[in-house]
Write an enzyme that holds these catalytic residues in place. Sequence first.
Site, mmCIF file in Angstrom:
data_model
loop_
_atom_site.group_PDB
_atom_site.id
_atom_site.type_symbol
_atom_site.label_atom_id
_atom_site.label_comp_id
_atom_site.label_asym_id
_atom_site.label_seq_id
_atom_site.Cartn_x
_atom_site.Cartn_y
_atom_site.Cartn_z
ATOM 1 N N ASP A 174 0.867 -1.175 0.000
ATOM 2 C CA ASP A 174 0.000 0.000 0.000
ATOM 3 C C ASP A 174 0.908 1.231 0.000
ATOM 4 O O ASP A 174 1.936 1.253 0.680
ATOM 5 C CB ASP A 174 -0.895 0.018 1.236
ATOM 6 C CG ASP A 174 -1.942 -1.086 1.220
ATOM 7 O OD1 ASP A 174 -2.334 -1.525 0.128
ATOM 8 O OD2 ASP A 174 -2.367 -1.507 2.308
ATOM 9 N N ASP A 227 -7.131 -1.773 -3.740
ATOM 10 C CA ASP A 227 -8.023 -1.437 -2.621
ATOM 11 C C ASP A 227 -9.119 -0.476 -3.053
ATOM 12 O O ASP A 227 -10.284 -0.639 -2.686
ATOM 13 C CB ASP A 227 -7.227 -0.809 -1.475
ATOM 14 C CG ASP A 227 -6.178 -1.739 -0.888
ATOM 15 O OD1 ASP A 227 -6.346 -2.969 -0.984
ATOM 16 O OD2 ASP A 227 -5.193 -1.223 -0.342
#
Length: 155
Positions: free
Chosen positions: A114, A132
Site C-alpha cells: 500500500d 483497494d
Amino acid sequence: MLGFSLALITLILDQATKIYAYRALDLPINEPIVLTPFLKLIVVWNRGISYGLFQQDGDLGRWVLIVVSILAAIGLSVWIRRTRAKLLAASLGLIVGGAIGNVIDRLWYGAVFDFIQFHLGDWSWYVFNVADAAIVAGVIGLLYDSFVLEGRRGR
C-alpha cells in the site's frame, strides 16, 4: 464481458502503479513523496485485509488470506458470468481485479504493498493502492445494485 474486462484493467493498473512506485520511484528509499498538501506516497506493508484488519505475521495466516482471496475471486467470477446486469458485472469485476492484484503482492512480497495516503493535516485516511480503491468502488456498486437497482429489475 464487461466484468472480466474491468477485472483485467484493474489488475494491470494495480500492478503497474505498484511496480512504478516500488521500482521507478524507489519509494521504500525515497518516502515520503509529497504530491499535494493532502496526498503523499509512503510505504505500508499490509499483512491483513482491508483497513489493516486481521494482521497476519506468520506464513499460515498469509496463505489463508491468499486461498480465501482466490476462492472469493473464483466465486465472484462465476457470478459475473451469470449476471446480465451491467453495474453488477462491473462491480464484481472491480472486486475480482483488486483481489487478484493483492494476491500477487502476497505471493511476491509476503504482504500487500500500500502506498497512497490521503491526509488533512495530522488526520490521515488509511493507506491504500489501486486494488483497494477498486474493491471499495466495487462494494459500493454492489450495495447500490442490491438496494436500488435490484428492486427496479424485479418489477
